[in-house]
Design a protein around this motif. Structure first.
Motif, PDB file in Angstrom:
ATOM      1  N   UNK A 195      -6.160  -0.334 110.732  1.00 31.22           N
ATOM      2  CA  UNK A 195      -4.733  -0.887 109.727  1.00 31.22           C
ATOM      3  C   UNK A 195      -4.526  -1.330 108.691  1.00 31.22           C
ATOM      4  N   UNK A 196      -3.417  -2.147 108.302  1.00 33.06           N
ATOM      5  CA  UNK A 196      -3.298  -3.222 107.561  1.00 33.06           C
ATOM      6  C   UNK A 196      -4.962  -3.670 106.900  1.00 33.06           C
ATOM      7  N   UNK A 197      -5.031  -4.449 105.748  1.00 33.91           N
ATOM      8  CA  UNK A 197      -5.408  -4.867 105.226  1.00 33.91           C
ATOM      9  C   UNK A 197      -4.827  -6.887 105.487  1.00 33.91           C
ATOM     10  N   UNK A 198      -6.177  -7.642 106.155  1.00 32.05           N
ATOM     11  CA  UNK A 198      -5.541  -9.150 106.282  1.00 32.05           C
ATOM     12  C   UNK A 198      -6.316  -9.917 106.455  1.00 32.05           C
ATOM     13  N   UNK A 214      -4.628 -13.393 105.009  1.00 35.37           N
ATOM     14  CA  UNK A 214      -2.675 -12.895 104.849  1.00 35.37           C
ATOM     15  C   UNK A 214      -2.284 -12.738 105.839  1.00 35.37           C
ATOM     16  N   UNK A 215      -1.285 -13.312 106.468  1.00 34.28           N
ATOM     17  CA  UNK A 215      -0.547 -12.923 107.848  1.00 34.28           C
ATOM     18  C   UNK A 215       0.860 -12.395 107.278  1.00 34.28           C
ATOM     19  N   UNK A 216       1.135 -11.469 106.192  1.00 31.35           N
ATOM     20  CA  UNK A 216       2.150 -11.021 105.408  1.00 31.35           C
ATOM     21  C   UNK A 216       1.693  -9.171 104.428  1.00 31.35           C
ATOM     22  N   UNK A 217       0.614 -10.577 103.865  1.00 34.85           N
ATOM     23  CA  UNK A 217       0.516  -9.152 102.480  1.00 34.85           C
ATOM     24  C   UNK A 217      -0.374  -9.598 101.793  1.00 34.85           C
ATOM     25  N   UNK A 218      -1.652  -8.641 101.328  1.00 29.47           N
ATOM     26  CA  UNK A 218      -2.290  -8.653 100.065  1.00 29.47           C
ATOM     27  C   UNK A 218      -2.208  -7.891  99.051  1.00 29.47           C
TER      28      UNK A 218
END
Length: 266
Positions: A195-198, A214-218
Protein backbone atom coordinates in the motif's frame (compact mmCIF):
# COMPACT_ATOMS: atom_id res chain seq x y z
CA UNK A 1 19.22 -0.58 -0.25
CA UNK A 2 18.83 -3.06 2.59
CA UNK A 3 18.83 -1.22 5.92
CA UNK A 4 18.18 -3.22 9.08
CA UNK A 5 16.26 -1.93 12.09
CA UNK A 6 19.41 -2.04 14.24
CA UNK A 7 21.08 0.46 11.90
CA UNK A 8 18.40 3.09 12.57
CA UNK A 9 19.71 5.50 15.22
CA UNK A 10 16.79 7.93 15.39
CA UNK A 11 13.06 7.69 14.74
CA UNK A 12 10.81 10.67 14.08
CA UNK A 13 7.07 11.02 13.51
CA UNK A 14 5.07 13.66 11.70
CA UNK A 15 1.87 14.14 9.71
CA UNK A 16 3.46 15.03 6.37
CA UNK A 17 7.01 14.20 5.34
CA UNK A 18 8.52 16.04 2.37
CA UNK A 19 11.70 14.92 0.65
CA UNK A 20 13.44 17.93 -0.86
CA UNK A 21 13.53 21.58 0.16
CA UNK A 22 13.54 23.16 -3.26
CA UNK A 23 10.77 25.13 -4.91
CA UNK A 24 8.10 22.41 -4.81
CA UNK A 25 9.17 21.14 -1.39
CA UNK A 26 8.96 24.58 0.23
CA UNK A 27 5.56 25.32 -1.25
CA UNK A 28 4.29 21.88 -0.24
CA UNK A 29 5.51 22.51 3.32
CA UNK A 30 3.78 25.88 3.40
CA UNK A 31 0.51 24.45 2.05
CA UNK A 32 0.43 21.47 4.43
CA UNK A 33 1.32 23.51 7.51
CA UNK A 34 -1.27 26.16 6.61
CA UNK A 35 -3.85 23.36 6.89
CA UNK A 36 -2.57 22.51 10.37
CA UNK A 37 -0.39 19.51 9.54
CA UNK A 38 2.87 18.82 11.32
CA UNK A 39 5.59 18.83 8.68
CA UNK A 40 9.16 17.54 8.45
CA UNK A 41 11.32 18.27 5.40
CA UNK A 42 14.45 16.27 4.56
CA UNK A 43 17.02 17.97 2.31
CA UNK A 44 20.39 16.59 1.22
CA UNK A 45 21.94 20.05 0.80
CA UNK A 46 22.98 22.30 3.65
CA UNK A 47 20.08 24.73 3.13
CA UNK A 48 16.91 25.12 1.09
CA UNK A 49 17.52 25.08 -2.64
CA UNK A 50 16.96 27.87 -5.16
CA UNK A 51 17.41 27.91 -8.90
CA UNK A 52 15.92 29.67 -11.90
CA UNK A 53 12.98 31.99 -11.31
CA UNK A 54 10.68 31.49 -14.28
CA UNK A 55 7.10 30.28 -13.90
CA UNK A 56 4.77 29.33 -16.71
CA UNK A 57 1.34 30.42 -15.57
CA UNK A 58 -1.99 31.18 -17.15
CA UNK A 59 -4.56 33.63 -15.78
CA UNK A 60 -2.74 35.06 -12.75
CA UNK A 61 -3.81 38.48 -11.45
CA UNK A 62 -0.90 40.30 -13.10
CA UNK A 63 -1.81 38.89 -16.50
CA UNK A 64 -5.45 39.77 -15.88
CA UNK A 65 -4.49 43.35 -15.01
CA UNK A 66 -2.60 43.59 -18.31
CA UNK A 67 -5.61 42.24 -20.20
CA UNK A 68 -3.74 39.17 -21.48
CA UNK A 69 -6.23 36.65 -22.85
CA UNK A 70 -6.01 33.81 -25.34
CA UNK A 71 -7.45 30.37 -26.04
CA UNK A 72 -5.96 28.05 -23.40
CA UNK A 73 -6.56 24.99 -25.58
CA UNK A 74 -4.67 26.56 -28.46
CA UNK A 75 -1.77 27.29 -26.10
CA UNK A 76 -1.80 23.70 -24.79
CA UNK A 77 -1.85 22.27 -28.30
CA UNK A 78 1.11 24.45 -29.28
CA UNK A 79 3.10 23.31 -26.23
CA UNK A 80 2.31 19.68 -27.02
CA UNK A 81 3.39 20.15 -30.63
CA UNK A 82 6.71 21.70 -29.62
CA UNK A 83 7.30 18.75 -27.25
CA UNK A 84 6.71 16.19 -29.98
CA UNK A 85 3.46 15.15 -28.28
CA UNK A 86 5.42 13.33 -25.58
CA UNK A 87 3.77 15.30 -22.75
CA UNK A 88 0.65 14.21 -20.85
CA UNK A 89 -2.18 16.52 -21.90
CA UNK A 90 -4.00 15.88 -18.61
CA UNK A 91 -1.14 17.60 -16.79
CA UNK A 92 -1.29 20.52 -19.20
CA UNK A 93 -5.06 20.80 -18.70
CA UNK A 94 -4.55 20.95 -14.94
CA UNK A 95 -1.88 23.61 -15.43
CA UNK A 96 -4.20 25.73 -17.58
CA UNK A 97 -7.01 25.52 -15.03
CA UNK A 98 -5.01 26.05 -11.83
CA UNK A 99 -1.60 27.68 -12.43
CA UNK A 100 -2.99 31.22 -12.28
CA UNK A 101 -4.58 30.85 -8.85
CA UNK A 102 -1.56 28.89 -7.60
CA UNK A 103 0.79 31.65 -8.73
CA UNK A 104 -1.38 34.23 -6.95
CA UNK A 105 -1.27 32.13 -3.76
CA UNK A 106 2.53 31.91 -4.01
CA UNK A 107 2.89 35.69 -4.27
CA UNK A 108 0.48 36.37 -1.42
CA UNK A 109 3.55 36.32 0.85
CA UNK A 110 5.22 39.19 -0.99
CA UNK A 111 4.81 42.47 0.92
CA UNK A 112 4.95 44.32 -2.41
CA UNK A 113 5.47 43.34 -6.04
CA UNK A 114 7.12 45.50 -8.69
CA UNK A 115 5.87 44.48 -12.13
CA UNK A 116 8.66 45.56 -14.44
CA UNK A 117 8.00 47.28 -17.72
CA UNK A 118 10.08 46.67 -20.82
CA UNK A 119 11.60 50.14 -20.33
CA UNK A 120 12.81 49.49 -16.76
CA UNK A 121 16.58 49.52 -16.39
CA UNK A 122 16.96 48.54 -12.72
CA UNK A 123 15.32 46.48 -10.00
CA UNK A 124 13.42 47.76 -7.00
CA UNK A 125 15.32 46.01 -4.21
CA UNK A 126 12.60 46.79 -1.66
CA UNK A 127 10.06 44.64 -3.52
CA UNK A 128 9.67 41.31 -5.28
CA UNK A 129 10.50 42.07 -8.93
CA UNK A 130 8.37 40.36 -11.55
CA UNK A 131 8.81 40.58 -15.31
CA UNK A 132 6.43 39.34 -17.98
CA UNK A 133 8.39 37.49 -20.66
CA UNK A 134 7.62 37.79 -24.39
CA UNK A 135 5.37 40.74 -23.72
CA UNK A 136 4.19 43.01 -25.17
CA UNK A 137 3.94 41.27 -28.51
CA UNK A 138 4.94 43.24 -31.63
CA UNK A 139 2.28 45.36 -33.25
CA UNK A 140 0.36 43.31 -35.78
CA UNK A 141 1.52 39.96 -34.37
CA UNK A 142 -0.75 37.17 -35.67
CA UNK A 143 -0.36 33.71 -34.17
CA UNK A 144 -2.16 32.07 -37.06
CA UNK A 145 0.65 33.18 -39.36
CA UNK A 146 3.47 31.85 -37.15
CA UNK A 147 5.11 28.42 -37.40
CA UNK A 148 5.85 28.49 -33.66
CA UNK A 149 3.48 31.04 -32.14
CA UNK A 150 4.27 32.46 -28.73
CA UNK A 151 1.95 32.70 -25.75
CA UNK A 152 3.05 35.08 -22.98
CA UNK A 153 2.74 32.70 -20.04
CA UNK A 154 6.18 33.07 -18.44
CA UNK A 155 6.63 35.28 -15.37
CA UNK A 156 10.21 35.80 -14.18
CA UNK A 157 11.30 36.69 -10.66
CA UNK A 158 14.38 38.92 -10.80
CA UNK A 159 17.25 38.76 -10.04
CA UNK A 160 16.21 35.29 -8.80
CA UNK A 161 13.41 33.78 -6.77
CA UNK A 162 15.52 33.55 -3.60
CA UNK A 163 13.90 36.61 -1.96
CA UNK A 164 10.46 35.06 -2.41
CA UNK A 165 11.53 31.57 -1.34
CA UNK A 166 13.13 33.06 1.76
CA UNK A 167 9.69 34.41 2.66
CA UNK A 168 8.20 30.95 2.03
CA UNK A 169 10.86 29.32 4.20
CA UNK A 170 10.29 31.80 7.04
CA UNK A 171 6.54 31.21 6.78
CA UNK A 172 7.12 27.45 7.06
CA UNK A 173 9.25 27.91 10.17
CA UNK A 174 6.63 30.18 11.73
CA UNK A 175 4.02 27.48 11.10
CA UNK A 176 6.11 24.85 12.88
CA UNK A 177 7.77 23.03 9.99
CA UNK A 178 10.99 21.21 10.86
CA UNK A 179 13.83 21.14 8.32
CA UNK A 180 16.53 18.47 8.51
CA UNK A 181 19.46 19.30 6.25
CA UNK A 182 22.48 17.34 4.98
CA UNK A 183 20.35 14.19 5.02
CA UNK A 184 19.77 11.99 1.99
CA UNK A 185 16.61 9.94 1.61
CA UNK A 186 17.75 6.36 1.06
CA UNK A 187 14.63 4.22 1.10
CA UNK A 188 10.84 4.43 1.06
CA UNK A 189 8.99 2.20 3.54
CA UNK A 190 5.68 0.78 2.35
CA UNK A 191 2.87 -0.99 4.10
CA UNK A 192 3.26 -4.78 3.96
CA UNK A 193 0.46 -5.23 1.45
CA UNK A 194 2.20 -2.91 -1.00
CA UNK A 195 0.00 0.00 0.00
CA UNK A 196 1.00 3.56 0.63
CA UNK A 197 4.43 4.80 1.64
CA UNK A 198 4.40 5.36 5.39
CA UNK A 199 8.00 6.29 6.16
CA UNK A 200 11.37 7.24 4.72
CA UNK A 201 14.80 6.13 5.86
CA UNK A 202 17.55 8.70 5.43
CA UNK A 203 21.25 9.06 6.12
CA UNK A 204 22.94 12.25 7.25
CA UNK A 205 26.38 13.49 6.28
CA UNK A 206 27.91 11.75 9.32
CA UNK A 207 26.43 8.39 8.38
CA UNK A 208 23.64 8.37 10.97
CA UNK A 209 20.53 6.52 9.81
CA UNK A 210 17.18 8.13 10.66
CA UNK A 211 13.66 6.91 9.97
CA UNK A 212 10.75 9.33 9.73
CA UNK A 213 7.18 8.02 9.79
CA UNK A 214 4.39 10.07 8.20
CA UNK A 215 0.85 9.56 9.45
CA UNK A 216 -0.84 11.26 6.50
CA UNK A 217 1.46 11.58 3.50
CA UNK A 218 4.97 11.37 2.06
CA UNK A 219 5.69 13.89 -0.70
CA UNK A 220 8.61 13.41 -3.08
CA UNK A 221 9.89 16.84 -4.13
CA UNK A 222 13.34 15.70 -5.19
CA UNK A 223 13.65 17.45 -8.53
CA UNK A 224 14.57 16.04 -11.91
CA UNK A 225 17.39 13.76 -13.08
CA UNK A 226 19.25 16.22 -15.31
CA UNK A 227 22.56 15.47 -13.56
CA UNK A 228 22.16 11.68 -13.80
CA UNK A 229 23.69 10.77 -17.16
CA UNK A 230 22.58 7.14 -16.96
CA UNK A 231 18.94 8.10 -16.49
CA UNK A 232 19.19 10.80 -19.15
CA UNK A 233 20.57 8.27 -21.62
CA UNK A 234 17.76 5.82 -20.86
CA UNK A 235 14.73 8.12 -20.67
CA UNK A 236 15.66 11.09 -22.91
CA UNK A 237 18.62 10.05 -25.07
CA UNK A 238 17.98 12.96 -27.44
CA UNK A 239 18.85 15.34 -24.57
CA UNK A 240 21.94 13.57 -23.23
CA UNK A 241 24.30 16.27 -24.48
CA UNK A 242 22.31 19.21 -23.14
CA UNK A 243 24.19 21.25 -20.57
CA UNK A 244 22.63 21.42 -17.11
CA UNK A 245 23.23 25.06 -16.24
CA UNK A 246 22.15 24.91 -12.60
CA UNK A 247 25.08 24.74 -10.15
CA UNK A 248 23.23 23.43 -7.05
CA UNK A 249 25.24 21.00 -4.90
CA UNK A 250 24.41 18.95 -1.84
CA UNK A 251 26.18 18.71 1.53
CA UNK A 252 28.55 16.11 0.05
CA UNK A 253 29.51 18.69 -2.64
CA UNK A 254 27.99 16.59 -5.42
CA UNK A 255 25.40 17.83 -7.93
CA UNK A 256 21.73 17.77 -7.00
CA UNK A 257 18.92 16.75 -9.38
CA UNK A 258 20.13 13.19 -9.77
CA UNK A 259 16.77 11.42 -9.85
CA UNK A 260 16.72 10.39 -6.19
CA UNK A 261 12.94 10.27 -5.96
CA UNK A 262 12.54 8.45 -9.26
CA UNK A 263 14.97 5.74 -8.16
CA UNK A 264 13.38 5.25 -4.74
CA UNK A 265 9.84 4.99 -6.04
CA UNK A 266 8.90 1.49 -7.33
Amino acid sequence: PEISDKDIKETLETDVLIIGAGVSGLHAARAASEKGARVIVLEKAGRFQVRSGQYGTLGNKFQRELGIKYDKNAAINEHLKQMGYRADQRVWNYWADHSGEDFDWMLDLAPAVHVMKETDTKLDRTKINLQMMHYPLPSGYNRSEENSPTYPTVMTLLPSQEPLLTLVYEKCLAQGCKFIYATRARKLVREEDGGRVTAVIGEDIHGKIVQCTARKAVILATGDYGNNKEMMAYFVPWAIDYLNVFPNRDAWDTPTNTGDGHRMAP
